[in-house]
Motif scaffolding. Structure first.
Motif, mmCIF file in Angstrom:
data_model
loop_
_atom_site.group_PDB
_atom_site.id
_atom_site.type_symbol
_atom_site.label_atom_id
_atom_site.label_comp_id
_atom_site.label_asym_id
_atom_site.label_seq_id
_atom_site.Cartn_x
_atom_site.Cartn_y
_atom_site.Cartn_z
ATOM 1 N N LEU A 47 24.041 17.133 19.606
ATOM 2 C CA LEU A 47 24.445 15.955 18.831
ATOM 3 C C LEU A 47 23.539 15.778 17.620
ATOM 4 C CD1 LEU A 47 26.035 13.359 18.333
ATOM 5 C CD2 LEU A 47 24.476 12.217 19.949
ATOM 6 N N LYS A 48 22.240 15.891 17.819
ATOM 7 C CA LYS A 48 21.276 15.734 16.718
ATOM 8 C C LYS A 48 21.564 16.740 15.611
ATOM 9 C CE LYS A 48 16.280 15.748 15.901
ATOM 10 N NZ LYS A 48 14.962 15.856 16.541
ATOM 11 N N LYS A 49 21.813 17.993 15.984
ATOM 12 C CA LYS A 49 22.113 19.039 15.003
ATOM 13 C C LYS A 49 23.404 18.716 14.252
ATOM 14 C CE LYS A 49 22.469 24.057 14.680
ATOM 15 N NZ LYS A 49 23.775 24.594 14.444
ATOM 16 N N ALA A 50 24.423 18.278 14.972
ATOM 17 C CA ALA A 50 25.702 17.947 14.336
ATOM 18 C C ALA A 50 25.536 16.811 13.335
ATOM 19 C CB ALA A 50 26.739 17.582 15.395
ATOM 20 N N LEU A 51 24.768 15.798 13.706
ATOM 21 C CA LEU A 51 24.543 14.670 12.803
ATOM 22 C C LEU A 51 23.731 15.087 11.584
ATOM 23 C CD1 LEU A 51 23.779 11.937 15.475
ATOM 24 C CD2 LEU A 51 25.779 12.006 13.970
ATOM 25 N N GLN A 52 22.741 15.947 11.773
ATOM 26 C CA GLN A 52 21.917 16.395 10.656
ATOM 27 C C GLN A 52 22.694 17.287 9.691
ATOM 28 O OE1 GLN A 52 18.557 18.145 12.698
ATOM 29 N NE2 GLN A 52 17.415 16.226 12.662
ATOM 30 N N TRP A 59 26.682 8.949 9.031
ATOM 31 C CA TRP A 59 26.946 7.624 8.468
ATOM 32 C C TRP A 59 27.893 6.831 9.368
ATOM 33 C CZ3 TRP A 59 24.774 4.141 5.894
ATOM 34 C CH2 TRP A 59 25.477 3.080 5.323
ATOM 35 N N VAL A 60 28.863 7.488 9.965
ATOM 36 C CA VAL A 60 29.769 6.811 10.898
ATOM 37 C C VAL A 60 28.982 6.270 12.092
ATOM 38 C CG1 VAL A 60 31.688 7.178 12.509
ATOM 39 C CG2 VAL A 60 31.833 8.070 10.176
ATOM 40 N N TRP A 61 28.053 7.065 12.603
ATOM 41 C CA TRP A 61 27.197 6.594 13.694
ATOM 42 C C TRP A 61 26.385 5.382 13.228
ATOM 43 C CZ3 TRP A 61 25.218 8.278 18.628
ATOM 44 C CH2 TRP A 61 26.058 9.181 19.273
ATOM 45 N N ALA A 82 18.181 -1.984 10.720
ATOM 46 C CA ALA A 82 17.902 -1.559 12.093
ATOM 47 C C ALA A 82 18.620 -0.250 12.427
ATOM 48 C CB ALA A 82 18.302 -2.655 13.074
ATOM 49 N N ALA A 83 19.864 -0.100 11.987
ATOM 50 C CA ALA A 83 20.606 1.141 12.240
ATOM 51 C C ALA A 83 19.926 2.320 11.551
ATOM 52 C CB ALA A 83 22.058 1.000 11.777
ATOM 53 N N ALA A 84 19.437 2.110 10.336
ATOM 54 C CA ALA A 84 18.734 3.181 9.620
ATOM 55 C C ALA A 84 17.452 3.569 10.351
ATOM 56 C CB ALA A 84 18.426 2.744 8.187
ATOM 57 N N ILE A 85 16.735 2.576 10.859
ATOM 58 C CA ILE A 85 15.518 2.869 11.623
ATOM 59 C C ILE A 85 15.859 3.674 12.873
ATOM 60 C CG2 ILE A 85 13.677 1.816 13.019
ATOM 61 C CD1 ILE A 85 13.674 -0.482 10.904
ATOM 62 N N PHE A 86 16.908 3.248 13.577
ATOM 63 C CA PHE A 86 17.328 3.976 14.777
ATOM 64 C C PHE A 86 17.703 5.415 14.444
ATOM 65 C CE2 PHE A 86 20.559 5.606 17.610
ATOM 66 C CZ PHE A 86 19.966 5.431 18.858
ATOM 67 N N MET A 87 18.503 5.618 13.417
ATOM 68 C CA MET A 87 18.953 6.973 13.053
ATOM 69 C C MET A 87 17.763 7.856 12.685
ATOM 70 S SD MET A 87 22.214 7.058 13.547
ATOM 71 C CE MET A 87 22.748 8.528 12.682
ATOM 72 N N LYS A 88 16.773 7.301 12.004
ATOM 73 C CA LYS A 88 15.591 8.070 11.630
ATOM 74 C C LYS A 88 14.753 8.411 12.858
ATOM 75 C CE LYS A 88 12.684 9.964 8.787
ATOM 76 N NZ LYS A 88 12.977 11.310 8.305
ATOM 77 N N ASN A 89 14.500 7.411 13.701
ATOM 78 C CA ASN A 89 13.656 7.629 14.871
ATOM 79 C C ASN A 89 14.313 8.524 15.913
ATOM 80 O OD1 ASN A 89 11.645 6.038 13.777
ATOM 81 N ND2 ASN A 89 12.199 4.223 14.942
ATOM 82 N N CYS A 90 15.596 8.377 16.097
ATOM 83 C CA CYS A 90 16.288 9.111 17.152
ATOM 84 C C CYS A 90 16.741 10.503 16.706
ATOM 85 C CB CYS A 90 17.479 8.298 17.637
ATOM 86 S SG CYS A 90 18.229 8.941 19.136
ATOM 87 N N PHE A 91 17.288 10.599 15.503
ATOM 88 C CA PHE A 91 17.912 11.848 15.053
ATOM 89 C C PHE A 91 17.237 12.475 13.838
ATOM 90 C CE2 PHE A 91 21.464 9.301 16.908
ATOM 91 C CZ PHE A 91 21.654 10.070 18.040
ATOM 92 N N ASP A 92 16.194 11.833 13.316
ATOM 93 C CA ASP A 92 15.476 12.305 12.128
ATOM 94 C C ASP A 92 16.418 12.462 10.927
ATOM 95 O OD1 ASP A 92 13.189 12.936 10.711
ATOM 96 O OD2 ASP A 92 13.342 15.086 11.147
ATOM 97 N N ILE A 93 17.247 11.427 10.721
ATOM 98 C CA ILE A 93 18.191 11.395 9.602
ATOM 99 C C ILE A 93 17.953 10.101 8.824
ATOM 100 C CG2 ILE A 93 20.625 11.380 8.917
ATOM 101 C CD1 ILE A 93 21.203 12.554 11.720
ATOM 102 N N THR A 95 19.420 7.393 6.743
ATOM 103 C CA THR A 95 20.720 6.818 6.377
ATOM 104 C C THR A 95 20.579 5.515 5.606
ATOM 105 O OG1 THR A 95 20.882 5.673 8.518
ATOM 106 C CG2 THR A 95 21.914 7.847 8.362
ATOM 107 N N LYS A 96 19.360 5.164 5.179
ATOM 108 C CA LYS A 96 19.173 3.848 4.549
ATOM 109 C C LYS A 96 19.956 3.686 3.248
ATOM 110 C CE LYS A 96 14.634 4.758 2.485
ATOM 111 N NZ LYS A 96 14.214 5.982 3.148
ATOM 112 N N ASP A 97 20.243 4.760 2.542
ATOM 113 C CA ASP A 97 21.054 4.687 1.321
ATOM 114 C C ASP A 97 22.429 5.309 1.537
ATOM 115 O OD1 ASP A 97 19.011 3.453 -0.162
ATOM 116 O OD2 ASP A 97 18.073 5.390 -0.546
ATOM 117 N N GLY A 98 22.915 5.225 2.746
ATOM 118 C CA GLY A 98 24.150 5.900 3.122
ATOM 119 C C GLY A 98 25.377 5.488 2.352
ATOM 120 N N GLU A 99 25.462 4.217 1.975
ATOM 121 C CA GLU A 99 26.650 3.766 1.243
ATOM 122 C C GLU A 99 26.820 4.527 -0.061
ATOM 123 O OE1 GLU A 99 27.280 -0.531 1.008
ATOM 124 O OE2 GLU A 99 25.851 -0.722 2.646
ATOM 125 N N LYS A 100 25.716 4.965 -0.660
ATOM 126 C CA LYS A 100 25.766 5.718 -1.919
ATOM 127 C C LYS A 100 26.084 7.189 -1.690
ATOM 128 C CE LYS A 100 22.160 2.744 -3.764
ATOM 129 N NZ LYS A 100 20.735 2.673 -4.046
#
Length: 106
Positions: A47-52, A59-61, A82-93, A95-100
């Motif tokens: 899952l981590k690889k797929a998200l990266q 971004w959907v996650w 909070a979602a950006a923090i989770f994505m970084k800590n959990c998956f090393d992605i 996403t804080k500027d994901g909308e762009k």
């Protein structure tokens, strides 16, 4: 070396009613764990690889995590942070500027 998931599952063999009287065999448990990893793989790493590899998927996650936080009463800004923090800590992605960045092709 086997994953912690596989080791945990292999060790559970020694806790079943029909095997609990047996002495734990560490080498056999480690071999069972290796076989489990060969057959099942490591779902979290997959899952981590797929998200990266696919930012749109990541971004959907992120959005689903943020929506759950807003459903619980959080603000839009707080939920996205909070979602950006989770994505970084959990998956090393990041996403804080994901909308762009999301769903931009070419």
């Amino acid at each position: 070396m086997a994953s912690s998931f596989a080791i945990e599952k292999a060790a559970q063999v020694w806790c079943r009613p029909n095997t609990e009287q047996k002495v734990v065999d560490i080498a056999l448990t480690e071999t069972f764990a290796d076989v489990i990893d060969e057959v099942v793989g490591n779902p979290f790493e997959a899952l981590k690889k797929a998200l990266q590899e696919d930012f749109d998927y990541a971004w959907v996650w992120h959005c689903n995590i943020a929506c759950a936080m807003m459903d619980a009463g959080g603000t839009h800004k707080m939920a996205n942070k909070a979602a950006a923090i989770f994505m970084k800590n959990c998956f090393d992605i990041d996403t804080k500027d994901g909308e762009k960045r999301a769903f931009k092709k070419g």
